[in-house]
Design a protein around this motif. Structure first.
Motif, PDB file in Angstrom:
ATOM      1  N   LEU A  31       0.840  -1.192   0.000  1.00 48.63           N
ATOM      2  CA  LEU A  31       0.000   0.000   0.000  1.00 48.63           C
ATOM      3  C   LEU A  31       0.881   1.250   0.000  1.00 48.63           C
ATOM      4  O   LEU A  31       0.659   2.179  -0.782  1.00 48.63           O
ATOM      5  N   GLN A  32       1.900   1.250   0.851  1.00 49.23           N
ATOM      6  CA  GLN A  32       2.787   2.406   0.934  1.00 49.23           C
ATOM      7  C   GLN A  32       3.524   2.630  -0.382  1.00 49.23           C
ATOM      8  O   GLN A  32       3.673   3.769  -0.839  1.00 49.23           O
ATOM      9  N   GLY A  33       3.975   1.560  -1.001  1.00 50.41           N
ATOM     10  CA  GLY A  33       4.697   1.665  -2.270  1.00 50.41           C
ATOM     11  C   GLY A  33       3.837   2.248  -3.379  1.00 50.41           C
ATOM     12  O   GLY A  33       4.297   3.092  -4.160  1.00 50.41           O
ATOM     13  N   ILE A  34       2.591   1.808  -3.453  1.00 48.09           N
ATOM     14  CA  ILE A  34       1.667   2.339  -4.455  1.00 48.09           C
ATOM     15  C   ILE A  34       1.414   3.819  -4.193  1.00 48.09           C
ATOM     16  O   ILE A  34       1.432   4.637  -5.113  1.00 48.09           O
ATOM     17  N   CYS A  35       1.198   4.162  -2.937  1.00 46.47           N
ATOM     18  CA  CYS A  35       0.942   5.567  -2.580  1.00 46.47           C
ATOM     19  C   CYS A  35       2.124   6.456  -2.937  1.00 46.47           C
ATOM     20  O   CYS A  35       1.948   7.557  -3.485  1.00 46.47           O
ATOM     21  N   VAL A  40      -0.147   9.614  -3.962  1.00 44.93           N
ATOM     22  CA  VAL A  40      -1.525   9.672  -3.490  1.00 44.93           C
ATOM     23  C   VAL A  40      -1.549   9.189  -2.038  1.00 44.93           C
ATOM     24  O   VAL A  40      -0.763   8.321  -1.658  1.00 44.93           O
ATOM     25  N   SER A  41      -2.420   9.756  -1.241  1.00 44.34           N
ATOM     26  CA  SER A  41      -2.500   9.319   0.154  1.00 44.34           C
ATOM     27  C   SER A  41      -3.255   7.991   0.254  1.00 44.34           C
ATOM     28  O   SER A  41      -4.085   7.675  -0.598  1.00 44.34           O
ATOM     29  N   ALA A  42      -2.943   7.248   1.294  1.00 47.50           N
ATOM     30  CA  ALA A  42      -3.633   5.972   1.518  1.00 47.50           C
ATOM     31  C   ALA A  42      -5.132   6.201   1.700  1.00 47.50           C
ATOM     32  O   ALA A  42      -5.951   5.407   1.235  1.00 47.50           O
ATOM     33  N   ILE A  64      -6.396   4.626  -9.295  1.00 43.89           N
ATOM     34  CA  ILE A  64      -5.509   5.546  -8.609  1.00 43.89           C
ATOM     35  C   ILE A  64      -5.943   6.974  -8.942  1.00 43.89           C
ATOM     36  O   ILE A  64      -5.856   7.390 -10.100  1.00 43.89           O
ATOM     37  N   PRO A  65      -6.455   7.716  -7.958  1.00 37.07           N
ATOM     38  CA  PRO A  65      -6.845   9.102  -8.235  1.00 37.07           C
ATOM     39  C   PRO A  65      -5.607   9.944  -8.523  1.00 37.07           C
ATOM     40  O   PRO A  65      -4.614   9.854  -7.816  1.00 37.07           O
ATOM     41  N   LEU A  66      -5.655  10.700  -9.599  1.00 31.05           N
ATOM     42  CA  LEU A  66      -4.519  11.518  -9.995  1.00 31.05           C
ATOM     43  C   LEU A  66      -4.549  12.858  -9.272  1.00 31.05           C
ATOM     44  O   LEU A  66      -5.600  13.487  -9.176  1.00 31.05           O
ATOM     45  N   SER A  67      -3.402  13.278  -8.830  1.00 29.52           N
ATOM     46  CA  SER A  67      -3.308  14.563  -8.137  1.00 29.52           C
ATOM     47  C   SER A  67      -3.405  15.702  -9.146  1.00 29.52           C
ATOM     48  O   SER A  67      -3.127  15.525 -10.333  1.00 29.52           O
TER      49      SER A  67
END
Length: 139
Positions: A31-35, A40-42, A64-67
């Motif tokens: 999860l941390q790696g993807i974030c 993106v925040s968890a 994955i929501p894009l910033s």
């Protein structure tokens, strides 16, 4: 994300008004790696994919929501979709009831062409549905 964080998008997934990329979860992902990779925040990742807790409770394909920064700069991380590992896990995300060995067989028969392997599995599924035992008319 804005005050409409809980509004569901037209696909029934994600958050209305937010752009996304798709990420197939691999066994090596955290999860941390993807974030970190997608910046993106968890919390936003969990909200967009309607899960809580760890990656084990997440869907096999994440939105994955894009910033705003990623959209503004045009920098969007994408997954390497050419690896056999990606193709195998994508196939299993599409057909969760098919085990890894059967998914690999479909991909090998299609010379690792993911689209062709998925189409073949879909056609087999349709044939099985149309020809179930008990559907045959007694003469």
């Amino acid at each position: 994300l804005d005050s409409q964080d809980n509004a569901i998008g037209p696909s029934g997934k994600g958050v209305l008004g937010v752009d996304y990329v798709e990420h197939v979860v691999l066994p090596t992902d955290t999860l941390q790696g993807i974030c970190i990779a997608y910046k993106v925040s968890a919390t936003h990742l969990r909200r967009a994919n309607h899960f809580s807790g760890t990656l084990h409770s997440a869907p096999k394909k994440l939105l994955i929501p894009l910033s705003k920064q990623a959209l503004r700069t045009g920098f969007i991380r994408v997954q390497d979709t050419d690896t056999k590992e990606y193709k195998l896990h994508y196939f299993q995300a599409e057909f969760p009831d098919i085990n890894a060995a059967e998914a690999k067989a479909y991909l090998e028969l299609a010379d690792w062409d993911l689209h062709e392997a998925l189409q073949s599995a879909k056609e087999d599924r349709e044939w099985e549905t149309d020809n179930e035992v008990g559907d045959i008319d007694d003469e």
